[in-house]
Structures are given as C-alpha cells and as structure tokens.
Design an enzyme around this catalytic site. Sequence first.
Site, PDB file in Angstrom:
ATOM      1  N   ASP A   1       0.849  -1.183   0.000  1.00  0.00           N
ATOM      2  CA  ASP A   1       0.000   0.000   0.000  1.00  0.00           C
ATOM      3  C   ASP A   1       0.890   1.241   0.000  1.00  0.00           C
ATOM      4  O   ASP A   1       1.617   1.486   0.966  1.00  0.00           O
ATOM      5  CB  ASP A   1      -0.882  -0.049   1.251  1.00  0.00           C
ATOM      6  CG  ASP A   1      -1.827   1.126   1.395  1.00  0.00           C
ATOM      7  OD1 ASP A   1      -1.672   2.133   0.670  1.00  0.00           O
ATOM      8  OD2 ASP A   1      -2.719   1.050   2.260  1.00  0.00           O
TER       9      ASP A   1
ATOM     10  N   VAL B   1      -5.705   4.472  -6.375  1.00  0.00           N
ATOM     11  CA  VAL B   1      -4.598   5.087  -5.648  1.00  0.00           C
ATOM     12  C   VAL B   1      -4.952   6.523  -5.255  1.00  0.00           C
ATOM     13  O   VAL B   1      -4.717   6.950  -4.125  1.00  0.00           O
ATOM     14  CB  VAL B   1      -3.301   5.081  -6.506  1.00  0.00           C
ATOM     15  CG1 VAL B   1      -2.205   5.905  -5.855  1.00  0.00           C
ATOM     16  CG2 VAL B   1      -2.831   3.674  -6.747  1.00  0.00           C
ATOM     17  N   ASP B   2      -5.513   7.262  -6.178  1.00  0.00           N
ATOM     18  CA  ASP B   2      -5.869   8.657  -5.948  1.00  0.00           C
ATOM     19  C   ASP B   2      -6.805   8.790  -4.747  1.00  0.00           C
ATOM     20  O   ASP B   2      -6.569   9.588  -3.832  1.00  0.00           O
ATOM     21  CB  ASP B   2      -6.525   9.216  -7.221  1.00  0.00           C
ATOM     22  CG  ASP B   2      -6.657  10.728  -7.230  1.00  0.00           C
ATOM     23  OD1 ASP B   2      -6.003  11.409  -6.415  1.00  0.00           O
ATOM     24  OD2 ASP B   2      -7.415  11.238  -8.077  1.00  0.00           O
TER      25      ASP B   2
ATOM     26  N   ASN C   1      -6.130  12.429 -11.364  1.00  0.00           N
ATOM     27  CA  ASN C   1      -6.860  12.801 -12.566  1.00  0.00           C
ATOM     28  C   ASN C   1      -6.635  14.301 -12.790  1.00  0.00           C
ATOM     29  O   ASN C   1      -6.067  14.982 -11.941  1.00  0.00           O
ATOM     30  CB  ASN C   1      -8.352  12.432 -12.460  1.00  0.00           C
ATOM     31  CG  ASN C   1      -9.031  13.097 -11.288  1.00  0.00           C
ATOM     32  OD1 ASN C   1      -8.909  14.306 -11.080  1.00  0.00           O
ATOM     33  ND2 ASN C   1      -9.734  12.315 -10.491  1.00  0.00           N
TER      34      ASN C   1
END
Length: 181
Positions: free
Chosen positions: A8, A31-32, A22
């Site tokens: 992680d 992930v974002d 993005n």
Amino acid sequence: MIEVLKGDITKIEVDAIVNAANTSLLGGSGVDGAIHKVGGTAILEDCQKIRSKQGGCKIGEAVITTAGKLPAKFVIHTVGPVWNKGKNNEEKLLASAYFNSLKLASDNQIQSISFPNISTGIYKFPKQKAAKIAIKTVSDFLTTTANLKKVIFVCFDEENYKIYSELLKKMKPRKSGLHTL
C-alpha cells in the site's frame, strides 16, 4: 537504487509518494482516492490552490503538495494517459508523467520517492508496456541527478509486482551503481 515492493503506497516512508491523479486534482478512485483519504483534507486544500492558479494538471504533467497525514513529506500528483490502443501518444505521455514527477522531486531536493503503477488500473494501460516505460524513464533520469537516492515502485497487485520484479532482475548494473534494462 530502484526497488519494487508489493503493498500500500500510503504506508511507505519516503520523502514523496506519487499519486496517479486525474486532471481535476480533486481525488478519485484507486490510488488517488486512497491517498486523499489517508492523507486528509490538507492534500485536497493544496490541490484546490493549484486548481485556482492553473486549472488542474494536464496529462503527463506533475504538481507537488503536502502529504498531510501520510508518512511521506510530499505528494507528487501526476496524470497518466487513458489507454486508447496506442493511438493517442499514450506511451510518450506516460513517460512524461514519470519524468515530470522525477524532475519535480529533484527540483525539491527529494531523495526518496515511491511510484504506483500509473495508468494500469481504470486507465487500462497494458501493464507490461507501462512497466517497461516506467523503469526505463526512471533509470535514464537517475543518470542525470545526484539528488534522488531511492526510487520504489509500489505494486498493489501481484501481477504488477511480478512484472516489475522480472524486469528489474534483467537489469545490468552500471558503474554508477544504477541499473538499466
């Protein structure tokens, strides 16, 4: 030094972690979303300031923020391309995302950085192709700077972990201690 870990990215203790963001910089999924959730509101607040100045982050570009509650000091947000069968310059854009993240790290005297597998989740970039681009871009960049001492590719899934591990095993050491494919 280039390493690969399975785990992680929000738990990695490095100077900076890279977020596969993005263009809006307002968080998302994968992930974002995890980085924004664990890091807390400070990251979003910094992203909103960047949006006010420049209107987000373009594909292949990178910006830096605080890491909030994460164990890292900084988050470098970069936007990878959505895979469209290689018809929209995706390979060059992915290399730019890695390069611009590394350049921002070097410019900010960051010595250790961890990357997720950019664009290989919901953006559907082929994992093998993405790994080769990532490793080559990082290897090439490391020959140009003394600032960065450690780069870690943090793979969330077993498939990416195996791909990166195999590619890194094939690397030949250079005199500088760095490796290349």
